[in-house]
Design an enzyme around this catalytic site. Structure first.
Site, short mmCIF file in Angstrom:
data_model
loop_
_atom_site.label_atom_id
_atom_site.label_comp_id
_atom_site.label_asym_id
_atom_site.label_seq_id
_atom_site.Cartn_x
_atom_site.Cartn_y
_atom_site.Cartn_z
N PRO A 92 -5.66 1.13 -12.83
CA PRO A 92 -5.98 2.44 -12.24
C PRO A 92 -4.92 2.95 -11.28
CG PRO A 92 -7.28 0.71 -11.20
CD PRO A 92 -6.58 0.08 -12.37
N ASN A 93 -4.77 4.25 -11.29
CA ASN A 93 -3.89 5.00 -10.38
C ASN A 93 -2.40 4.87 -10.72
OD1 ASN A 93 -6.12 5.90 -8.75
ND2 ASN A 93 -6.23 3.82 -7.94
N ARG A 135 2.66 8.90 -6.14
CA ARG A 135 1.72 8.09 -5.36
C ARG A 135 2.48 7.14 -4.43
NH1 ARG A 135 -1.23 2.73 -7.66
NH2 ARG A 135 -2.59 2.37 -5.91
N TYR A 153 5.61 2.27 -4.03
CA TYR A 153 5.73 2.09 -5.48
C TYR A 153 6.97 2.70 -6.11
CZ TYR A 153 0.86 0.75 -4.78
OH TYR A 153 -0.29 0.15 -4.32
N ASN A 174 -0.27 -5.22 -15.18
CA ASN A 174 -0.38 -4.83 -13.78
C ASN A 174 -1.79 -4.28 -13.63
OD1 ASN A 174 -0.42 -3.74 -11.26
ND2 ASN A 174 1.52 -2.63 -11.45
N ALA A 182 -5.57 -2.16 -8.62
CA ALA A 182 -6.61 -2.60 -7.68
C ALA A 182 -7.61 -3.57 -8.31
CB ALA A 182 -7.34 -1.39 -7.11
N HIS A 239 -7.76 -7.37 -7.53
CA HIS A 239 -8.44 -7.94 -6.37
C HIS A 239 -9.96 -7.87 -6.48
CE1 HIS A 239 -4.35 -7.20 -5.16
NE2 HIS A 239 -4.52 -5.89 -5.18
N ASP A 286 -11.79 -12.64 -17.09
CA ASP A 286 -12.47 -13.31 -18.20
C ASP A 286 -11.98 -12.78 -19.55
OD1 ASP A 286 -13.90 -14.83 -16.41
OD2 ASP A 286 -15.83 -13.87 -16.78
N GLU A 308 1.32 -11.58 -14.90
CA GLU A 308 0.81 -10.58 -13.95
C GLU A 308 1.99 -10.00 -13.17
OE1 GLU A 308 -1.99 -12.37 -11.22
OE2 GLU A 308 -1.89 -10.66 -9.84
N HIS A 362 3.23 -6.92 -10.29
CA HIS A 362 2.94 -5.86 -9.31
C HIS A 362 4.26 -5.25 -8.86
CE1 HIS A 362 -1.19 -7.12 -9.10
NE2 HIS A 362 -0.75 -8.36 -9.08
N LEU A 363 4.26 -3.95 -8.74
CA LEU A 363 5.47 -3.26 -8.27
C LEU A 363 5.77 -3.64 -6.82
CD1 LEU A 363 4.47 0.14 -9.83
CD2 LEU A 363 6.48 -1.18 -10.52
N SER A 364 4.73 -3.63 -5.99
CA SER A 364 4.90 -3.92 -4.56
C SER A 364 4.68 -5.41 -4.31
CB SER A 364 3.90 -3.10 -3.75
OG SER A 364 2.57 -3.51 -4.04
N ARG A 372 1.27 -7.00 2.25
CA ARG A 372 0.39 -5.87 2.50
C ARG A 372 -0.96 -6.34 3.05
NH1 ARG A 372 0.52 -2.05 -2.56
NH2 ARG A 372 -0.42 -0.65 -1.01
N ARG A 421 -5.33 -7.58 -0.49
CA ARG A 421 -4.45 -7.62 -1.67
C ARG A 421 -3.90 -9.01 -1.95
NH1 ARG A 421 -3.77 -2.09 -2.85
NH2 ARG A 421 -3.87 -0.86 -0.96
C1 DQA Z 1 -0.26 -2.85 -7.43
C2 DQA Z 1 -0.77 -3.50 -6.15
C3 DQA Z 1 -2.27 -3.30 -6.01
O1 DQA Z 1 -2.74 -3.90 -4.79
C4 DQA Z 1 -2.60 -1.82 -5.96
O2 DQA Z 1 -4.00 -1.64 -5.90
C5 DQA Z 1 -2.01 -1.08 -7.10
C6 DQA Z 1 -0.66 -1.39 -7.54
C7 DQA Z 1 1.29 -2.91 -7.54
O3 DQA Z 1 1.80 -2.69 -8.62
O4 DQA Z 1 1.96 -3.14 -6.54
O5 DQA Z 1 -2.62 -0.14 -7.63
O6 DQA Z 1 -0.79 -3.57 -8.53
#
Ligand code: DQA
Length: 149
Positions: A11-12, A19, A24, A75, A78, A81, A88, A99, A101-103, A108, A112
């Site tokens: 999401p997002n 964003r 990011y 990725n 959210a 977490h 599953d 897995e 993550h950009l950040s 953080r 997270r």
């Molecule tokens: C994220 C890190 C997550 O905590 C956050 O909710 C995201 C992006 C990242 O790519 O850094 O939506 O997965």
């Protein structure tokens, strides 16, 4: 046959570029998809690159990957977490999972720092921006070359 990697974004992540760019970066999701496609092509991989804001949709895509794809780069945003259901589904796919993550989630907020996905992943890459996706694809290419024991 060219091995296919499913690249899933939660999401997002459709809002990348606008964003929280400090967190990011400036790249859009389309830029990220193009970078992954170019990298995969150079590595001799095929990718399916997808993003959704709907948890059930991501779970359905994960189920459908079983037997059709050679690995999943995810990725989960959210959902990393919060979602036992995604964890599953990934485990049920019986595919290697990386897995990304950009950040750097460990730099953080404490909420997270927990990932439901990491325990079933081959590895986790975070904090390297879009380069993390390309590193994960490179690892898949290596993994798929190794003889299965
Ligand atoms: C994220 C890190 C997550 O905590 C956050 O909710 C995201 C992006 C990242 O790519 O850094 O939506 O997965």
């Amino acid at each position: 046959m060219t091995p296919r990697i499913l690249v899933l974004n939660g999401p997002n992540l459709n809002l990348l570029g606008t964003r929280e760019p400090d967190q990011y970066g400036q790249e859009t999701l389309a830029d990220l998809a193009q970078g992954c496609a170019d990298c995969a092509h150079a590595l001799g991989l095929e990718i399916e690159f997808r993003q959704t804001n709907h948890e059930g949709e991501l779970i359905d895509w994960t189920h459908a990957a079983r037997g059709r794809c050679a690995g999943i780069l995810i990725n989960p945003g959210a959902w990393t977490h919060t979602s036992v259901a995604i964890r599953d589904a990934l485990a049920a796919s019986e595919l290697p999972v990386i897995e990304v993550h950009l950040s750097n989630v460990h730099k953080r907020e404490p909420f997270r720092h927990l990932s439901f996905v990491s325990s079933i992943a081959v590895g986790v890459i975070c904090g390297l921006g879009s380069h993390g996706y390309r590193l994960a694809l490179t690892h898949f290419a290596q993994l798929l070359k190794e003889p299965r024991g």
